[in-house]
Enzyme design. Structure first.
Site, PDB file in Angstrom:
ATOM      1  N   ASN A   1       7.286  42.429   5.267  1.00 22.03           N
ATOM      2  CA  ASN A   1       8.624  41.956   5.651  1.00 22.03           C
ATOM      3  C   ASN A   1       8.530  40.475   6.029  1.00 22.03           C
ATOM      4  OD1 ASN A   1       7.764  44.688   6.514  1.00 22.03           O
ATOM      5  ND2 ASN A   1       9.947  45.031   6.570  1.00 22.03           N
TER       6      ASN A   1
ATOM      7  N   GLU B   1       7.504  51.036   3.782  1.00 20.97           N
ATOM      8  CA  GLU B   1       7.979  51.271   5.147  1.00 20.97           C
ATOM      9  C   GLU B   1       8.562  52.690   5.196  1.00 20.97           C
ATOM     10  OE1 GLU B   1      10.712  48.055   5.902  1.00 20.97           O
ATOM     11  OE2 GLU B   1      12.164  49.446   6.728  1.00 20.97           O
TER      12      GLU B   1
ATOM     13  N   HIS C   1      15.279  41.220   1.028  1.00 26.36           N
ATOM     14  CA  HIS C   1      14.318  40.145   1.297  1.00 26.36           C
ATOM     15  C   HIS C   1      14.357  39.035   0.244  1.00 26.36           C
ATOM     16  CE1 HIS C   1      11.577  43.383   3.414  1.00 26.36           C
ATOM     17  NE2 HIS C   1      12.673  43.108   4.111  1.00 26.36           N
TER      18      HIS C   1
ATOM     19  N   GLY D   1      14.820  30.033  10.098  1.00 28.72           N
ATOM     20  CA  GLY D   1      14.416  28.649   9.858  1.00 28.72           C
ATOM     21  C   GLY D   1      15.268  27.681  10.664  1.00 28.72           C
TER      22      GLY D   1
END
Ligand code: FAE
Length: 498
Positions: free
Chosen positions: A477, A354, A439, A18
């Protein structure tokens, strides 16, 4: 390095996805930007001549101010893997918050320094469930493509995948997924696959094929240092202060007074600086931004922030597990540290798994998975006046839906293959890695704590631009979505506010 008393047009707290998008776009619009990053610059080789330590041999560079490693895979064959390390401002923070360990990158580049590089755009049909107030057409036509292109996302050469020794583990994962009727998909990545081919050919220094990932990647991965941040620096308008931590933001005439602590590599504060910024962009990550804002609201620095601050936090439903394969299904002693594929059972079972490497250098006959699941539970950050700390209300039991969803895949594979779960990877007789997340998302949710473009309610000139905006789960993700959302929001802010 920022000077005490400096006056800056735009101050960005944090240098992850960000923050990097925001800094680049502001600079291109002619705004001078200063970025403040609590972690190190990661631009100087260590005692072994390399910038980053190997995952198999953690050292002083590996952990953020810990004296003992806190490895996500804590055990192997009954033996604990953690070991003592010198306390140092290392690259991976294993932040223990109530019922969960939240792993985060520390340094110029944020999570891009330590992550697996899996660069996934969620399926279009899932997007309204993720960010309902955001125009999906705009995201899929403009901002996701922009993010993918600037991040350098690429896909593995399918022909090479079929023969590469380092992806035998993934081919075993595919065979077993397909035998149980699951959809197996390749996952794009920001690792340079051409570089990896050269690693395999032995013509360049090894990185993914030398088990580098969790504590940084010395060669092939396109971290933000090589993409957005390189572009941002090239504008000549962006400066960065590493080992500087923002502690307070409070209004003053014409902007905000920002207090910043300078750290040494033992984590001690060497100087405290006060600067003035016209605008402040919170990009300290889901946990960093949310903790800072909860504290600033509670302690009276930013009392007009609304009551949504600190709410809507999630762990993207992360849960890990391993399976023990038969002796005729070896997964390979050489495993690329970069994952490239997953098992998609989201629609039927709420899980996307994953197929992850276990790059130990020896044959383990283990298949290892990080599942992202549709866990509906949400935590909340609160201020504890007695301890003077922000706490996260989260309980390990709230991971049960994730385990159930992951089992929708692995119980079936085990039944088809006649195999069992590994019980030695997360402790003694413990199947599920349900105590952690890679995450963290939310805590300062878009269109709740902020308006629909990340402007904080209650104050003009304060913005949230990172994963804190995303309400707890993106079904894949997260960094491509964080990047694309930052691209969308900063475009609006530049057009309307500057
Ligand atoms: P982030 O990248 O965390 O950046 C925040 C920055 O702010 C950090 O550099 C902090 O040090 C800094 N900071 C915090 N507080 C302060 C303060 N008070 N003052 C100054 N600086 C501060 O935020 N995601 C994927 O999409 N694919 C993957 O394969 C993947 N693998 C991962 C593997 C691991 C081990 C980990 C830990 C994460 C992984 N992630 C992955 C998650 C991804 O890296 C993460 O979602 C993003 O990095 C979050 O981006 P933000 O911009 O929100």
């Amino acid at each position: 390095m920022i000077e005490p008393g400096a006056q800056v047009a735009a101050l960005v707290i944090g240098t992850g996805y960000g923050g990097s998008v925001t800094a680049l776009r502001l600079a291109q619009a002619g705004v001078d930007v200063h970025m403040v990053e609590m972690g190190m610059a990661w631009d100087t080789p260590g005692t072994d001549g390399k910038i980053f330590a190997n995952t198999t041999t953690p050292d002083y560079r590996s952990y953020w101010l810990r004296t003992r490693t806190k490895q996500p895979l804590s055990n192997f064959l009954g033996f604990p893997l953690d070991k003592d390390v010198p306390k140092y401002t290392g690259i991976l923070d294993a932040e223990e918050m109530g019922g969960i360990v939240v792993y985060q990158g520390r340094g110029v580049g944020g999570g891009s320094l330590v992550n697996g590089g899996m660069a996934v755009t969620p399926e279009r049909s899932r997007f309204p469930g993720v960010l309902p107030s955001v125009d999906a057409d705009e995201m899929y036509d403009v901002y996701y493509p922009r993010a993918n292109s600037n991040l350098g996302v690429n896909t593995i050469d399918p022909a090479w995948f079929e023969t590469a020794e380092a992806y035998q583990f993934a081919r075993v994962g595919r065979k077993q997924a397909q035998r149980s009727g699951f959809r197996f998909t390749f996952v794009p990545n920001v690792y340079d696959w051409n570089y990896m081919k050269q690693e395999a050919a032995g013509t360049v220094p090894k990185s993914a094929l030398a088990a580098e990932i969790l504590y940084g990647n010395n060669y092939g991965k396109k971290s933000l240092q090589k993409t957005y941040l390189a572009q941002a620096r090239a504008t000549g308008r962006v400066t960065i202060s590493p080992l500087h931590r923002v502690t307070t933001v409070t209004p003053t005439t014409g902007g905000y007074t920002v207090t910043i602590e300078q750290l040494d590599t033992s984590g001690a504060v060497t100087t405290t600086k006060t600067v003035t910024a016209q605008r402040v962009f919170f990009a300290a990550g889901s946990v960093g931004t949310s903790k800072l804002l909860v504290r600033l609201k509670a302690t009276g620095a930013l009392p007009a922030l609304n009551n949504e601050i600190g709410t809507g936090w999630g762990e993207n439903g992360n849960v890990m597990c391993g399976r023990a394969n038969h002796l005729w299904d070896p997964t390979g002693s050489l495993q690329s540290s970069i994952p490239t594929a997953g098992i998609d059972n989201w629609v039927a079972g709420g899980a996307f798994a994953e197929v992850a490497p276990l790059p130990t250098g020896i044959e383990t006959w283990a298949s290892f998975y990080l599942s992202i699941t549709n866990n509906p539970n949400r935590g909340r950050f609160t201020w504890n006046a007695a301890t003077g700390k922000v706490e996260l209300d989260w309980q390990t039991a709230w991971k049960q839906p994730s385990i159930t969803m992951a089992k929708s895949i692995f119980d079936k594979i085990n039944a088809t293959e006649g195999t069992i779960y590994r019980t030695d990877l997360f402790g003694v007789y413990k199947i599920w890695g349900d105590h952690l997340t890679y995450h963290p998302l939310g805590g300062t949710v878009l269109n709740k704590a902020t308006d629909n473009y990340g402007r904080l309610h209650g104050y003009s000139g304060l913005y949230v631009v990172d994963g804190a905006l995303i309400p707890g789960n993106v079904s894949v993700n997260p960094f491509v979505t964080i990047t694309a959302l930052a691209e969308r929001n900063i475009e609006k802010v530049i057009a309307e506010d500057l």
